[in-house]
Design a protein around this motif. Structure first.
Motif, PDB file in Angstrom:
ATOM      1  N   HIS A 161       0.766  -1.250   0.099  1.00  0.00           N
ATOM      2  CA  HIS A 161      -0.072  -0.003   0.077  1.00  0.00           C
ATOM      3  C   HIS A 161       0.957   1.116   0.046  1.00  0.00           C
ATOM      4  N   ARG A 173       2.751   0.961  -4.257  1.00  0.00           N
ATOM      5  CA  ARG A 173       1.888   1.044  -5.474  1.00  0.00           C
ATOM      6  C   ARG A 173       1.165   2.548  -5.858  1.00  0.00           C
ATOM      7  N   GLN A 226      -6.723  -0.188  -8.302  1.00  0.00           N
ATOM      8  CA  GLN A 226      -6.620  -1.116  -7.286  1.00  0.00           C
ATOM      9  C   GLN A 226      -5.235  -0.625  -6.646  1.00  0.00           C
ATOM     10  N   ARG A 273      -4.883   2.454  -5.789  1.00  0.00           N
ATOM     11  CA  ARG A 273      -5.076   3.910  -5.467  1.00  0.00           C
ATOM     12  C   ARG A 273      -5.817   3.686  -4.015  1.00  0.00           C
ATOM     13  N   PHE A 274      -5.487   4.485  -3.144  1.00  0.00           N
ATOM     14  CA  PHE A 274      -6.041   4.597  -1.861  1.00  0.00           C
ATOM     15  C   PHE A 274      -7.586   4.796  -2.249  1.00  0.00           C
ATOM     16  N   ILE A 275      -8.275   4.326  -1.139  1.00  0.00           N
ATOM     17  CA  ILE A 275      -9.698   4.217  -1.381  1.00  0.00           C
ATOM     18  C   ILE A 275     -10.280   5.566  -1.762  1.00  0.00           C
ATOM     19  N   ARG A 335      -9.935   6.043  -5.283  1.00  0.00           N
ATOM     20  CA  ARG A 335     -10.600   4.751  -6.166  1.00  0.00           C
ATOM     21  C   ARG A 335     -12.120   4.981  -5.988  1.00  0.00           C
ATOM     22  N   ILE A 366     -13.315   8.575   2.532  1.00  0.00           N
ATOM     23  CA  ILE A 366     -13.701   7.936   3.512  1.00  0.00           C
ATOM     24  C   ILE A 366     -13.780   8.675   4.809  1.00  0.00           C
ATOM     25  N   GLY A 406     -16.611   4.580   7.582  1.00  0.00           N
ATOM     26  CA  GLY A 406     -16.686   3.905   6.615  1.00  0.00           C
ATOM     27  C   GLY A 406     -17.505   4.676   5.669  1.00  0.00           C
ATOM     28  N   PRO A 410     -13.179  -0.564   7.323  1.00  0.00           N
ATOM     29  CA  PRO A 410     -13.811  -1.355   6.305  1.00  0.00           C
ATOM     30  C   PRO A 410     -12.711  -1.866   5.447  1.00  0.00           C
ATOM     31  N   GLU A 435     -12.368  -1.989   1.523  1.00  0.00           N
ATOM     32  CA  GLU A 435     -12.099  -0.585   1.027  1.00  0.00           C
ATOM     33  C   GLU A 435     -10.408  -0.294   0.803  1.00  0.00           C
ATOM     34  N   GLY A 436      -9.586  -1.398   1.452  1.00  0.00           N
ATOM     35  CA  GLY A 436      -8.206  -1.355   1.358  1.00  0.00           C
ATOM     36  C   GLY A 436      -7.517  -1.906   0.340  1.00  0.00           C
ATOM     37  N   ILE A 437      -6.083  -1.570   0.178  1.00  0.00           N
ATOM     38  CA  ILE A 437      -5.424  -1.867  -1.081  1.00  0.00           C
ATOM     39  C   ILE A 437      -4.591  -3.456  -0.590  1.00  0.00           C
ATOM     40  N   VAL A 438      -5.158  -4.238  -1.471  1.00  0.00           N
ATOM     41  CA  VAL A 438      -4.755  -5.643  -1.551  1.00  0.00           C
ATOM     42  C   VAL A 438      -3.435  -5.794  -2.178  1.00  0.00           C
ATOM     43  N   THR A 492      -4.433  -3.717   3.489  1.00  0.00           N
ATOM     44  CA  THR A 492      -4.098  -2.696   4.240  1.00  0.00           C
ATOM     45  C   THR A 492      -5.514  -1.713   4.661  1.00  0.00           C
ATOM     46  N   PRO A 517      -7.877   0.860   5.180  1.00  0.00           N
ATOM     47  CA  PRO A 517      -7.912   2.231   4.918  1.00  0.00           C
ATOM     48  C   PRO A 517      -7.785   3.306   6.065  1.00  0.00           C
ATOM     49  N   LEU A 518      -8.241   2.851   7.105  1.00  0.00           N
ATOM     50  CA  LEU A 518      -8.412   4.164   8.052  1.00  0.00           C
ATOM     51  C   LEU A 518      -6.820   4.507   8.758  1.00  0.00           C
ATOM     52  N   ASN A 555      -3.730   2.158   8.102  1.00  0.00           N
ATOM     53  CA  ASN A 555      -2.961   1.330   7.339  1.00  0.00           C
ATOM     54  C   ASN A 555      -2.455   0.149   8.358  1.00  0.00           C
ATOM     55  N   VAL A 601      -2.037  -3.507   8.612  1.00  0.00           N
ATOM     56  CA  VAL A 601      -1.986  -4.747   7.571  1.00  0.00           C
ATOM     57  C   VAL A 601      -2.387  -6.095   7.992  1.00  0.00           C
TER      58      VAL A 601
END
Lengths: 809, 111
Positions: free
Chosen positions: A518, A521, A541, A543-545, A548, A553, A557, B51, B54-57, B63, B65-66, B68, B70
Motif C-alpha cells: 500500500h 503501489r 486497485q 489507489r487509496f480508497i 478509487r 472515507i 466507513g 472497512p 476498501e483497503g489496498i490488496v 491494508t 484504509p483508516l 494502515n 496490514v
C-alpha cells in the motif's frame, strides 16, 4: 648532518612534498619561498572563495603553526631573484640561502594575450588569492565584467562574478565551451546552464583590443563588436613558470624538463607541479601533481620511486554543474557512440566505443557512475556483453542488484575513489578498520574527498558498505520494504528505461514482493501515469480508497461528497440541487469547507453513484476533494465588487481551475488568487498562489498551512492572465515530473531549490515544453470521474450479495 | 457439514480488490488476489473497525484504509507491530464462481 632543502613556491604540489617529507622524518632543514605573502592553500577552492561560499581561512592547508612545528623557515612575500648552481645558493629579495637540495615549484603563469590595453588597470588574471580578492573588490562596485576564456577558470570566474552581482559576458575563441574536456553537446548544456544563471556567452569571439584611457572601459572583438567592461578577467590559459630555471641554465622545453625521479638536468635540483615537463607532457590537474610530490619526497630520502603518466579523467564541478570526461571522445572511423539524453533534467551521457572497448566518455549533469566508466576505459574491458545497457551505468548490468551500494561493494580494492589525492578503496577501507567511522575521520586520515569534494558520495558509500548498519547513510531512504531503491531511483528508471507498467517496474527494479504494497503501489501508479500519460492505464486497485471511489472515507466507513465550485462561485440553482441531494440521501452533516465549497458528509458507499448523478444533472462535477491532485482555486471577489481589487481575481481563478482540474500531482495541490496584496484569498499559504497587483500578477509557490506552515516564495511576476496560466501549468508539470510522491511543493522545492525551478520556468522553450506535456496529460485526465462511475461502474459500489435479506425471508 | 452457496462471479471483484457481502450480522469482505485466490473476512479492522474491503490488496494481505494496519487474508492476523485478529470464513472458487460456506457464516453469527 641535517641537509638543507630550499623550496621555491608554496603551491599544492610543494605543500604535498613537505607533508610526505615530514611524515618520513627525513630531517631536512627547509626554507620555503613564496612570492605570494602567504603559505600553502587549496587553489582549487578559489572559486568558492570568489562566489562567497568559502573564506580564505577555510581553504588554508598549512598554517603558521604547522610550519613552525616542522621547523620550516618561511620567506613569504619574497621573490627569488636567482639560483647559483655553482655556489648552491638561492637569492631572494632579502638575502641568500644555501641549499643541498633545491625544489622548484613555481607553478604556472597566466597567459596574457598580447593585445593593446592588456596592461590597463582593471585587467586581471585569475590565478591566486590576490586575483580573487581583486575580483571581489571589483564586483563590490557592480558594473560589467568581461571574462576572456571559456575554460574551467574563466567559467568559474564568470559564475563567481555573476553571483556577486556583476553583469558578466564570457568570450571564448572556440566553438563551444571547455572544448578540451567536453564535446559539443555537453558544451551546449553547460552554456545553457550558465546562461540561465545570467552569464552571457559569446563563442568564436576573438579579442583584438582592450579599450580605455586610465582604466579599462571595454573590449573590442575582431568583428568590431564592442563590449563595455569595468573589469576584464583574462583566463585564456596558463604556461609553466620557468624563468628562474631558464636563468639558472637548466634544461627547459615548454616546462622545466625532469626525469622520472623529478630531477632536473641538475640532479640536486628537483622540480614539481605545473612548471615541469615530463616526457612531453605538461600537468594542470591536481592528481598527477600529487603523484609527482610523492616521487619527489621519496627521491629526497633515497626511496626508489618513479613518476608515470596515467590515463586521466576530468571530473569537475563548474558552478554547480557536474561534468566528467575521460579518454578520447572525438568522432572517428569505426567508432560507435552511445548517447543518452534527458532534456528535462539536463543530463547528457556519451560513450565512445572502438572495437568493443570503451575509449571515451563524456557526462554532463549526472556524473554518479563516472568512476565505473573510467575504470572500463583504463582497463580496456570488453563491453560487448553489456553494450545494450552500458549507458545506464553499473547498477543496470546483468545480475547485479540495482543498488548503488552493491556497485561500490563490487569495486576492487585498488579502484580509485578520490582522483585528486589518488586514494583507492583499499586505503579507505584500511582507515575505516583503523577507526575512522565517519566522513570527517576518513577525510582527515586519508585525504579522500578532501580536495575538490566530488567523490564525497562515493566515500560515504564505501563507509556504508564497510560498516554496514553501523554507518548511517545521510541519504534518501527506499520507498518501502518492497525495494531498496529510492523514489528518485525509481523515477529515473521509469523514465530512462521507458518502464510503462507496474509489472515492468517490479521486474526491472527488482521488487522483493509479488505485487508491491500500500506504500509503493500508489506512488508507482502516480509516477507511471505522470510520465506516460498515453501509454499507462491508471490502476484503481493501486489507489487509496478515496481516489478509487472519488470520495473521502470517514471514520465510520461512510464517505463525504464535495462538488466543484469553480473559483468558489456558485448559483442558487446549484445550492438548491445540493440541498435536494442532502435531503434525498439523508446526509447527516453539511459543512462549508476552507476551499470555498460545500461538503456533504456521511454518504453511504452504495449511494455515491446516485448522488453524483443528481449533482451531475445540476451541472456539477467532482471537486476532487479526495485527491492527490488539483483541489481548489480559492479566490476573492477582485475587481467585480471590491473597491481595492486590481485584477479580475475570480475570473482568473475560474480559468485556472478549469484548466488544471482532474490533474494528478504528487500530493494535493491547492491554489488561490487574491485580487490585491491585502490577500483575502490567503494565496501566500497555498501550494501555488497568485497575488494581483496593478502591474500584473505575482505567482509564488511553496506555501502550506498544514502540519507545516509556510509562506510562498515568488516564482515570477508576469503581466497577463495568459502568462499566469502558462507559468502555473508549467510549474505544475515540473512538479508532476520531478517530485517524490507525497511531497507537497514546498518539500520538493526544498530539495531542488527555487532557483532551479525558476530556471526551468524562465526559459521559454522549457516552459512551453512543460505546458505541452501538461496539456497532453490533461487530454486524458481533464474529465469528471463522477459522471463516468455513475454511468458505468455504479454496480461496483453495491454489495456483492445481500444474505441479510435472505435470512429475513 | 458444509453448505456452499454461490455468491457471485469471480470477475465481479477486480484482481487485488474486494466487495462486501451483507449478512444479518454485519458485512463480510470478500477479497480477490492477483493470483485469483479468494478470501472472506469480517469487514472490520480489529483496530477501529475500518472497512477492510476498501483497503489496498497486496500479496495475501490487505491494508486497512483508516490507519494502515496490514491484515493477513489467510489468517486474519494483524501483521508487523500491530496486534489483533479478524474472523475469517471459508471461501473458494468453482467454475469462476465465488462460493462461501453459509453454515459457517450462520455459526459465526450465532456465536
Amino acid at each position: 648532518m641535517t641537509q638543507k632543502l630550499v623550496v621555491i613556491g608554496a603551491g599544492m604540489a610543494s605543500g604535498r612534498v613537505l607533508e610526505h617529507l615530514f611524515e618520513a622524518n627525513a630531517g631536512y632543514d627547509v626554507t620555503l619561498f613564496n612570492a605570494e605573502a602567504r603559505g600553502n592553500y587549496n587553489r582549487i577552492m578559489l572559486s568558492p572563495v570568489l562566489s562567497g561560499e568559502k573564506t580564505y581561512d577555510e581553504i588554508v592547508t598549512h598554517d603558521a603553526d604547522w610550519y613552525e612545528a616542522n621547523g620550516v623557515t618561511c620567506r613569504f612575500g619574497e621573490h627569488v631573484t636567482a639560483i647559483d648552481r655553482e655556489a648552491k645558493t638561492v637569492t631572494g629579495q632579502n638575502g641568500t640561502v644555501a641549499y643541498d637540495k633545491l625544489l622548484i615549484a613555481t607553478g604556472s603563469a597566466p597567459f596574457i594575450i598580447p593585445v593593446q590595453g592588456k596592461d590597463l588597470p582593471g585587467v586581471i588574471t585569475y590565478r591566486d588569492l590576490d586575483d580573487t580578492n581583486a575580483m571581489i573588490d571589483a564586483a563590490a562596485k557592480g558594473g560589467k565584467a568581461v571574462v576572456i576564456g571559456g575554460g574551467l577558470l574563466g567559467l568559474e570566474a564568470a559564475a563567481g562574478l555573476a553571483e556577486r552581482g556583476m553583469e558578466v559576458t564570457v568570450l571564448h575563441l572556440m566553438g563551444h565551451l571547455m572544448e578540451r574536456q567536453l564535446d559539443e553537446s555537453a558544451g551546449f548544456l553547460l552554456r545553457r546552464d550558465l546562461q540561465n544563471k545570467g552569464v552571457r556567452i559569446i563563442c568564436q569571439a576573438s579579442t583584438v583590443a582592450i579599450l580605455g584611457e586610465t582604466h579599462v572601459e571595454g573590449v573590442m572583438l575582431e568583428d568590431n563588436t564592442g563590449l563595455e567592461a569595468d573589469l576584464v578577467v583574462m583566463a585564456v590559459g596558463i604556461r609553466p613558470e620557468t624563468r628562474l630555471a631558464t636563468d639558472a641554465g637548466l634544461e627547459v622545453a615548454r616546462g622545466i624538463e625532469v626525469n622520472a625521479q623529478m630531477q632536473t638536468s641538475d640532479l640536486d635540483i628537483y622540480a614539481v607541479g605545473e612548471c615541469v615537463e615530463f616526457d612531453g607532457h605538461l600537468f594542470g590537474l591536481v592528481a598527477p601533481l600529487y603523484d609527482q610530490a610523492k616521487v619527489v619526497a621519496d627521491s629526497l630520502v633515497d626511496e626508489p620511486n618513479a613518476f608515470v603518466v596515467k590515463e586521466l579523467a576530468t571530473k569537475l564541478k563548474v558552478t554547480g554543474c557536474d561534468l566528467f570526461s575521460a579518454g578520447d571522445f572525438a568522432d572517428g572511423d569505426g567508432r560507435e557512440d552511445i548517447v543518452f539524453r534527458d532534456p528535462a533534467r539536463g543530463v547528457y551521457r556519451r560513450l565512445v566505443i572502438d572495437d568493443d572497448v570503451l575509449i571515451g566518455a563524456v557526462m554532463y549533469g549526472d556524473t554518479a557512475d563516472s568512476n565505473w566508466f573510467f575504470g572500463l576505459i583504463k582497463d580496456k574491458t570488453d563491453i560487448s556483453d553489456m553494450r545494450d545497457t552500458l549507458i545506464f551505468g553499473p547498477a543496470y548490468q546483468g545480475g547485479t542488484p540495482l543498488d548503488p551500494l552493491a556497485a561500490v561493494a563490487a569495486l576492487p580494492r585498488d579502484a580509485e575513489i578520490c582522483g585528486c589525492n589518488g586514494i583507492c578503496k583499499r586505503q579507505i577501507e584500511d582507515a575505516i578498520a583503523a577507526g575512522a567511522t565517519d566522513l570527517g575521520a576518513v577525510r582527515a586520515t586519508t585525504k579522500a574527498s578532501g580536495s575538490c569534494g566530488t567523490c564525497t558520495g562515493l566515500v560515504e558509500q564505501v563507509l556504508a558498505v564497510t560498516l554496514g548498519d553501523d554507518f548511517v547513510m545521510p541519504a534518501a531512504q527506499s520507498i518501502c520494504a518492497c525495494t531498496d531503491m529510492t523514489h528518485e531511483d525509481v523515477r529515473r528508471m521509469i523514465k530512462s528505461r521507458a518502464l510503462k507498467s507496474m509489472p515492468a517496474v517490479w521486474q526491472e527494479c527488482g521488487w522483493k514482493t509479488s505485487c508491491g504494497c500500500h506504500v509503493c503501489r500508489p506512488a508507482l501508479n502516480f509516477y507511471l501515469l505522470a510520465d506516460w500519460p498515453l501509454d499507462y492505464a491508471d490502476d484503481p486497485q493501486s489507489r487509496f480508497i478515496n481516489e478509487r471511489k472519488h470520495a473521502n472515507i470517514q471514520k465510520d466507513g461512510t464517505f463525504s461528497v464535495v462538488p466543484r465550485m469553480w473559483g468558489g462561485i456558485t448559483t442558487p440553482d446549484e445550492l438548491r440541487a445540493i440541498a435536494d441531494a442532502a435531503d434525498k440521501y439523508a446526509v447527516p452533516t453539511v459543512k462549508v469547507t476552507g476551499g470555498q465549497r460545500i461538503d456533504l458528509l456521511g454518504v453511504q458507499s452504495e449511494d455515491l453513484p446516485h448522488i453524483w448523478a443528481d449533482l451531475n444533472a445540476a451541472g456539477m462535477v467532482s471537486g476532487h476533494a479526495y485527491s492527490k491532485g488539483l483541489r481548489t482555486v480559492k479566490t476573492c471577489v477582485g475587481t467585480d465588487h471590491c473597491r481595492f481589487g486590481t485584477q479580475d481575481s475570480t475570473g482568473l481563478g475560474i480559468k485556472l481551475e478549469k484548466t488544471l482540474w482532474g490533474s494528478w500531482t504528487p500530493h494535493k495541490l491547492k491554489l488561490a488568487v487574491s485580487g490585491c496584496p491585502r490577500n483575502c484569498a490567503e494565496a501566500t499559504c497555498k501550494d501555488i498562489g497568485v497575488v494581483c497587483v496593478d502591474s500584473g500578477y505575482q505567482v509564488s509557490i511553496g506555501g502550506a498551512a498544514g502540519m507545516d506552515v509556510k509562506e510562498t516564495e515568488l516564482l515570477v511576476q508576469v503581466a497577463t492572465e495568459d502568462e499566469v496560466i502558462a507559468v502555473i501549468k508549467a510549474v505544475t508539470q515540473l512538479y508532476r515530473e520531478n517530485a517524490k510522491y507525497l511531497d507537497r511543493i514546498y518539500k520538493w522545492m526544498a530539495k531542488v531549490g527555487l532557483e532551479w525551478i525558476k530556471e526551468q520556468i524562465d526559459n521559454p522553450q522549457t516552459r512551453q515544453a512543460l505546458v505541452d506535456r501538461f496539456e497532453l496529460s490533461q487530454s486524458i485526465y481533464r474529465k469528471d470521474p463522477w459522471a463516468e462511475h455513475a454511468a458505468d461502474k455504479s454496480e461496483s459500489y453495491q454489495p456483492l450479495a445481500n444474505l441479510a435479506l435472505e435470512a429475513a425471508e | 457439514m458444509t453448505n456452499w452457496i454461490d455468491i457471485a462471479a469471480l470477475d465481479d471483484i477486480p484482481q487485488r480488490g474486494a466487495r462486501v457481502v451483507k449478512t444479518s450480522d454485519g458485512c463480510v469482505a470478500v477479497f480477490r488476489t492477483a493470483d485469483d485466490e479468494v478470501f472472506a473476512l469480517n469487514n472490520a479492522c480489529p483496530h477501529k473497525a475500518g472497512p477492510l474491503a476498501e483497503g489496498i490488496v497486496h500479496g495475501k494481505s490487505v491494508t486497512c484504509p483508516l490507519h494502515n494496519w496490514v491484515i493477513s487474508l489467510e489468517t486474519g492476523q494483524a501483521q508487523g507491530e500491530d496486534d489483533g485478529q479478524v474472523t475469517t470464513y471459508p471461501a473458494r472458487i468453482e467454475n469462476r464462481r465465488i462460493l462461501l460456506d453459509r453454515s459457517f457464516l450462520r455459526a459465526q453469527a450465532a456465536a
